[in-house]
Structures are given as structure tokens and as C-alpha cells.
Scaffold this motif. Sequence first.
Motif, PDB file in Angstrom:
ATOM      1  N   PRO A 219       0.840  -1.210   0.000  1.00  0.00           N
ATOM      2  CA  PRO A 219       0.000   0.000   0.000  1.00  0.00           C
ATOM      3  C   PRO A 219       0.865   1.246   0.000  1.00  0.00           C
ATOM      4  O   PRO A 219       2.067   1.188   0.291  1.00  0.00           O
ATOM      5  N   ASP A 220       0.254   2.386  -0.336  1.00  0.00           N
ATOM      6  CA  ASP A 220       1.012   3.632  -0.403  1.00  0.00           C
ATOM      7  C   ASP A 220       1.664   3.965   0.931  1.00  0.00           C
ATOM      8  O   ASP A 220       2.792   4.450   0.968  1.00  0.00           O
ATOM      9  N   HIS A 221       0.939   3.725   2.016  1.00  0.00           N
ATOM     10  CA  HIS A 221       1.522   3.974   3.339  1.00  0.00           C
ATOM     11  C   HIS A 221       1.783   2.634   4.010  1.00  0.00           C
ATOM     12  O   HIS A 221       0.882   1.795   4.101  1.00  0.00           O
TER      13      HIS A 221
ATOM     14  N   VAL B 286       4.895  -1.841  12.410  1.00  0.00           N
ATOM     15  CA  VAL B 286       5.715  -1.107  13.362  1.00  0.00           C
ATOM     16  C   VAL B 286       7.101  -0.824  12.782  1.00  0.00           C
ATOM     17  O   VAL B 286       7.678   0.252  12.966  1.00  0.00           O
ATOM     18  N   ARG B 287       7.639  -1.797  12.042  1.00  0.00           N
ATOM     19  CA  ARG B 287       8.979  -1.641  11.474  1.00  0.00           C
ATOM     20  C   ARG B 287       9.007  -0.689  10.300  1.00  0.00           C
ATOM     21  O   ARG B 287      10.057  -0.222   9.892  1.00  0.00           O
ATOM     22  N   ALA B 288       7.817  -0.407   9.733  1.00  0.00           N
ATOM     23  CA  ALA B 288       7.770   0.419   8.528  1.00  0.00           C
ATOM     24  C   ALA B 288       8.281   1.817   8.812  1.00  0.00           C
ATOM     25  O   ALA B 288       8.029   2.388   9.868  1.00  0.00           O
ATOM     26  N   PRO B 289       9.060   2.403   7.877  1.00  0.00           N
ATOM     27  CA  PRO B 289       9.540   3.772   8.086  1.00  0.00           C
ATOM     28  C   PRO B 289       8.392   4.753   8.226  1.00  0.00           C
ATOM     29  O   PRO B 289       7.396   4.647   7.544  1.00  0.00           O
ATOM     30  N   GLY B 290       8.545   5.722   9.128  1.00  0.00           N
ATOM     31  CA  GLY B 290       7.521   6.752   9.323  1.00  0.00           C
ATOM     32  C   GLY B 290       6.349   6.281  10.136  1.00  0.00           C
ATOM     33  O   GLY B 290       5.388   6.992  10.253  1.00  0.00           O
TER      34      GLY B 290
END
Length: 434
Positions: free
Chosen positions: A410-412, A430-434
Amino acid sequence: MKTEPLDPPGPSRPSAPPTTGPARLLRRVRAAAPVGGAPRVAPRPVIDASWQRVRRIGIDPDRGTSSALLPAGELEHRRRTTALGDLLPSLSQGLVSAVRASQQMMVVTDEEGLVLWRDGDRAVMRSAASVCLEEGAAWSEDTAGTNGIGTALELRRPVQVHSAEHFVRTLHSWTCAAAPVHDPRNGRLLGVVDVSGADSTFHPATLALVESVARLAEAELRERHLRSVERLRSVAAPVLCRVGGRALAVDSHGWLAAVTGMPPVDRLPLPKTFRAGRMWLPSLGMCGVEPLPGGWLVRVEEAASGPQEGAVSRVVLDLSSRRRSSVTVSGAAGRWTHELSPRHAELLYVLSVHRQGRSAAELAADLFGDRTRTVTVRAEMSRLRRHLAQVLAHRPYRFVDEVEVEVVHPDHPTDLLTHSTAPAITAARVRAPG
């Protein structure tokens, strides 16, 4: 500043709002959230996650919830073409008398959150028109922010949203409880049944009532489906007696009515574009397809009973939509796309991350946080491998080495499989940037 949950999450009522505390406490929580404040009391996790989603979309909490209504012709078309239309009498019988007595209203939407029908207390329905909760209006989170209908669609599970838990302030005087309705024939989300009313009409049992009615509607649809399969079986049986070799009769969703020359299966995975003619199916190979009343006759071509070795070269796992996931298999034998259930999307994502493979116990920990739930994992993987026999291996479960696997995110990153509570998926967010 340390915060205390309004209602600690638990297995018995994961999505019901607090039953104690005045609405003004919720409003203080809600007022602090958009500006990054730290209120004394934290919102429930399900509400906090929804607020984060709608803030990323750019929903303005001070705007209204008005939307362009569907034209009358489009609204009528959606009513005619959804299975919910057949279930409307059951939904109404289970809810309308109760919501009228409690000064509330019942709302039924499609899978996009568009209101198809509503009924209930007349004064409440007149009041609902002021917030555009009427036929043809859009109530997804993308349009109306955090609300029972839109958030239930996002999470694919029952949700109750009360007072200032709504993201848009014009809804703070409302309470709503919504449950999704799935098609038992293919697992697809059909829409949502919702009960809404003034915040003073809130009752903790409303969510359980709405969920029960949704499950009864699904049971009715399942019973109708079984009867249709029986009708197809009566038509297909004499046809299969004259067919040589391997053949199956299946309904439009792939459910088996009759079979000859091969072991029976519960369901034959069908691609989105299933039609008469020659077609490659991953579980059978090249087949000839002919229409039958209420279904299809599928003949397996014995000279090409399966795709050649190396025919499948690429798998695309599309997780970009917050509501639907699919897998596309392509190679020398052709291209085949299958819509995934939420559980199968979780499994394929985990296997795409762990290309070396996962044992049943490891997958049980990934999905449920419990390594002992291997029976459930093996059953789901057995169903999944019926769809993707040329792609998935076992001992351990994995994508075969020769296949290239691409995941469309997904985009985010934090919108990855928003409905999922699997530990492996929540950890990935949780690990995703931002």
C-alpha cells in the motif's frame, strides 16, 4: 505523559466502546489527538489506529460528512446486483423493530460503504439526513472518517464507535455499531449492516445484536447456495455419465456439484475472468470449459494435464488495496488472478518475507502468536495450495525457488492488511519507516 486506556483490549469485546465515563471525557481525548496532545485517557487502540489512517488521508475533523449521493439509477442498479438484496428481509426482521423501539435506525451499505437501504425511527432518519446518512451516501473512512460503517469495512470485523470517537466533530452526538457481511460462497465482503442513533441511545449489547443478525444473514445465504449446488448436481449428473476422462461440474464460484474420473474436491479455484473455451487452471492444467445451467462443465485435457515444468515463473501479491488482496500467477502457460481471503493474504505475505520457508509452528506464531495452533495453519495452507499448487511447496511451507515473487505494498506502510491482527503483520507495520 503516561496515558491510561479507556477500555483495555480483551478477547471478549475487542471493538466495543467504554460503557462508563461521560461523553465529555471522550471529547477531551478527541480534542487532544489531532494536535499531538497527550490526554490523561488514551483512545481505544481500534479508534486510535483509525484516527491515524484518516489523518493520513487528509480528512478534516471540522468539515461535514456530506457527499454526492448516487444517482437514482445507479443506486437501484447496486441494489439489484448485490446479494444483500436477497438478505434484506432477514436483516430487517432481526433489527428494525428493535431499532425503532430504541429510537435508532438500521443502515445497510455495500462493500464500498455506499448506503443502499435504511429503516427505523422516523425522527432519527430525519436527523440522519443532516449528516448525510441517507440512501446513496458514502460512509467509508476515506469519506466520513472514523465511523462504525467505514471502520468495520476497513477491519472486516464488528466495530462500535461512540460519540467523540468519531473523527468528524459533527458526528459526536451519534453512536453506531456495525458488522460486516461476507459471502460464504467466496469469502468476499458484501457490505455492512449498521445501527445508528443519538449518543444517548448507546447500549453495549447493540454490537452483539448487529453481529448476530449479520451472521444469521450469512447462514441464510449459505443455505441458499447449498440448494443451488443440489440443483446443478441434478443437471450435471447425466452429462458426466457421458463424458470420458476427467471432468467436474462446478457452480459460478467453483464449488463442486459433481465429478468423474478424479478425486473430488470441495472447490475448484476459478480466475476472475472464467469463461467458456480453453483455459489453464493451476490445479488442473489446460481444460475445456462449457456452460451448464447454474454453473460450468470443466473437462481436463489429458494430453496437457498440467503446465510444463517451469511454466510458472512469476507471482505478484497485490496488497495495495486496504479492502481487497489478490495474487497473480503468470508464465509460459498463461496468466491467472485470484482474489485472496484475509487469512490467505496474511499467509502469502509471511511466506514472501521468509523465502527460506516456515514450519507450521512458525506460521502459527506468525498468525496467532501461538505455536500450538498448527492444525489451523495446515488446514489453511491445504486450501491455499489447491489454488497455487505450482507455486507453493511444503516441508517447510514456502514459495518454490524458481518463482520470482513481487509484493505490491500500500502507499503507506502502516496500511498493510489493515484488517489483520496477526503478530507478523502488526510487527511489519511497526517496522515500517515513518
